[in-house]
Design a protein around this motif. Structure first.
Motif, short mmCIF file in Angstrom:
data_model
loop_
_atom_site.label_atom_id
_atom_site.label_comp_id
_atom_site.label_asym_id
_atom_site.label_seq_id
_atom_site.Cartn_x
_atom_site.Cartn_y
_atom_site.Cartn_z
N ALA A 151 0.87 -1.18 0.00
CA ALA A 151 0.00 0.00 0.00
C ALA A 151 0.90 1.23 0.00
CB ALA A 151 -0.92 -0.03 1.22
N ALA A 152 0.41 2.33 0.55
CA ALA A 152 1.22 3.54 0.62
C ALA A 152 2.48 3.26 1.43
CB ALA A 152 0.42 4.68 1.25
N ASN A 153 3.62 3.59 0.85
CA ASN A 153 4.89 3.31 1.51
C ASN A 153 5.20 4.34 2.58
OD1 ASN A 153 7.21 1.98 2.08
ND2 ASN A 153 8.20 2.35 0.10
N ARG A 154 5.92 3.93 3.60
CA ARG A 154 6.41 4.82 4.64
C ARG A 154 7.83 5.22 4.30
NH1 ARG A 154 4.36 1.63 10.01
NH2 ARG A 154 6.09 2.78 10.91
N ARG A 195 -19.00 -9.60 5.46
CA ARG A 195 -18.09 -8.48 5.21
C ARG A 195 -16.95 -8.49 6.24
NH1 ARG A 195 -20.69 -2.56 4.17
NH2 ARG A 195 -19.26 -1.94 2.49
N ILE A 196 -15.75 -8.15 5.77
CA ILE A 196 -14.60 -8.01 6.67
C ILE A 196 -14.59 -6.59 7.23
CG2 ILE A 196 -12.11 -8.31 6.89
CD1 ILE A 196 -13.57 -10.82 6.09
N ASN A 202 -7.78 -5.59 3.56
CA ASN A 202 -8.59 -6.29 2.56
C ASN A 202 -9.89 -5.56 2.28
OD1 ASN A 202 -6.77 -8.47 2.25
ND2 ASN A 202 -7.54 -9.43 4.11
N ARG A 203 -10.55 -5.09 3.33
CA ARG A 203 -11.82 -4.37 3.15
C ARG A 203 -11.59 -3.07 2.37
NH1 ARG A 203 -16.33 -3.22 6.39
NH2 ARG A 203 -17.40 -1.40 5.54
N ILE A 204 -10.52 -2.38 2.67
CA ILE A 204 -10.23 -1.12 1.98
C ILE A 204 -10.04 -1.36 0.49
CG2 ILE A 204 -8.53 0.74 1.76
CD1 ILE A 204 -8.06 0.44 4.80
N LEU A 205 -9.33 -2.41 0.13
CA LEU A 205 -9.09 -2.72 -1.28
C LEU A 205 -10.40 -3.01 -2.01
CD1 LEU A 205 -5.93 -4.99 -0.93
CD2 LEU A 205 -6.01 -2.72 -1.96
N ILE A 206 -11.29 -3.77 -1.39
CA ILE A 206 -12.57 -4.11 -2.02
C ILE A 206 -13.42 -2.86 -2.17
CG2 ILE A 206 -14.74 -5.36 -1.69
CD1 ILE A 206 -13.10 -7.57 -0.35
N ASP A 207 -13.52 -2.06 -1.11
CA ASP A 207 -14.33 -0.84 -1.17
C ASP A 207 -13.84 0.11 -2.25
OD1 ASP A 207 -15.88 -1.85 0.83
OD2 ASP A 207 -15.19 -0.47 2.39
N VAL A 265 -10.77 -7.89 -8.57
CA VAL A 265 -10.13 -7.18 -7.45
C VAL A 265 -8.95 -8.01 -6.96
CG1 VAL A 265 -10.46 -6.14 -5.17
CG2 VAL A 265 -12.36 -6.22 -6.80
N THR A 266 -7.81 -7.35 -6.81
CA THR A 266 -6.61 -8.05 -6.35
C THR A 266 -5.96 -7.26 -5.22
OG1 THR A 266 -5.15 -6.92 -7.91
CG2 THR A 266 -6.17 -8.98 -8.65
N ARG A 267 -5.11 -7.94 -4.50
CA ARG A 267 -4.22 -7.26 -3.57
C ARG A 267 -2.79 -7.62 -3.97
NH1 ARG A 267 -4.51 -10.28 2.40
NH2 ARG A 267 -3.72 -12.32 1.72
N THR A 268 -1.90 -6.66 -3.90
CA THR A 268 -0.50 -6.90 -4.23
C THR A 268 0.26 -7.27 -2.96
OG1 THR A 268 -0.58 -5.34 -6.06
CG2 THR A 268 1.59 -5.95 -5.24
N LEU A 269 0.88 -8.43 -2.99
CA LEU A 269 1.69 -8.87 -1.86
C LEU A 269 3.15 -8.58 -2.16
CD1 LEU A 269 0.04 -12.36 -1.14
CD2 LEU A 269 -0.48 -10.15 -0.08
N GLY A 270 3.87 -8.13 -1.15
CA GLY A 270 5.27 -7.80 -1.37
C GLY A 270 6.09 -7.91 -0.10
#
Length: 304
Positions: A151-154, A195-196, A202-207, A265-270
């Motif tokens: 997500a947003a990097n620090r 719903r999560i 995960n919920r943020i990505l879906i929304d 809808v996907t999530r990027t894992l890293g």
């Protein structure tokens, strides 16, 4: 004031041995070099430390005051170096990693088995936590790296994407939608969904992916964890949208995963690490094995 470590070392050696010649021999220095170090230290302090005669060397009042303090400095330094040495030795015996629970259940057993064959004397400590918790543990140094949602990097962390993981509809095999080869989100309207919590990534990505259309769906139940959502689906009360790897976090018997489209809808894992802090070789090896396992894990699938 800068601490003259070499001068203090020379001072202690002379005070303990009672002569410049014995101290020079102990430190493997010439007497000229030793005398130069003492003269430099005395000039910095603004006072002589020794009374010199042809027969003996004795401490001045200032030297007598300095000696126990100088000894304590070297004792403390020695203790600090010993602690660092012990920490490094212990560190070589264990690698700590942060990991999302779904990834931990799916990938870690085979990864740790392969790692153990390469490094039989090295243990692995897995912190299976949420994405925000993993970032905190990496930042504090509690874990050397983490596997998390990109997500947003620090500013103080570095994120390297590895693989995209799709979200799927989880259904009990006896429910109507379980027979579909794939489903659009529009086909889920009117169906009871689990719903999560909004506090999860995960919920943020879906929304974000669904936008306003998410309000047209029937979110009848809400839980905090993916594992709980899948468990509710097993009871037959509804369906859940979860990351593909989530089915490996529970006993998947009686459940099927149906691909979702329009939108997909996907999530990027890293991998997340601390910037400017290099990983130890054993940690790099574990990271490589885990990255390879992630890439193998995310493939189109349908559980029958």
């Amino acid at each position: 004031m800068r601490v003259d470590v070499l001068g203090l070392q020379a001072f202690v050696a002379i005070a303990e041995r009672g002569s410049f010649r014995a101290a020079a021999s102990h430190l493997n220095l010439s007497q000229t070099a030793l005398s130069h170090r003492i003269r430099k230290l005395e000039e910095m302090l603004g006072t002589p430390l020794f009374l010199r005669t042809t027969r003996q060397v004795s401490l001045t009042a200032a030297g007598t005051t300095l000696l126990p303090r100088a000894r304590r400095i070297f004792e403390d330094l020695g203790s600090a170096l010993d602690e660092v040495r012990i920490d490094l030795q212990e560190g070589d015996d264990q690698v700590s990693v942060g990991c999302l629970p779904t990834v931990a259940v799916h990938c870690m057993p085979s990864v740790i088995a392969a790692f153990a064959r390469r490094h039989p004397g090295v243990g692995v400590r897995v912190h299976d936590n949420s994405a925000s918790e993993i970032a905190g543990k990496v930042q504090s140094g509690e874990v050397e790296f983490g596997v998390t949602i990109v997500a947003a990097n620090r500013w103080d962390l570095e994120l390297k994407p590895v693989v995209k993981e799709p979200f799927v509809l989880v259904s009990h095999r006896d429910m109507p939608l379980a027979q579909a080869a794939s489903l659009t989100w529009a086909q889920l309207q009117g169906e009871p969904l689990v719903r999560i919590s909004a506090e999860t990534g995960n919920r943020i990505l879906i929304d974000d992916a669904l936008g306003a259309r998410r309000e047209s769906l029937t979110w009848r139940y809400e839980v905090q964890r993916v594992v709980t959502a899948v468990s509710l689906v097993r009871s037959g009360i509804g369906y859940a949208i979860v990351p593909q790897l989530a089915l490996d976090a529970v006993e998947a018997g009686g459940l099927v995963a149906v691909p979702l489209r329009s939108p997909t809808v996907t999530r990027t894992l890293g991998i997340v690490t601390r910037k400017t802090v290099p990983l130890r070789p054993v940690a790099r090896d574990l990271l490589s094995l885990l990255s390879q396992a992630l890439k193998r894990s995310i493939t189109p699938r349908r559980d029958e």
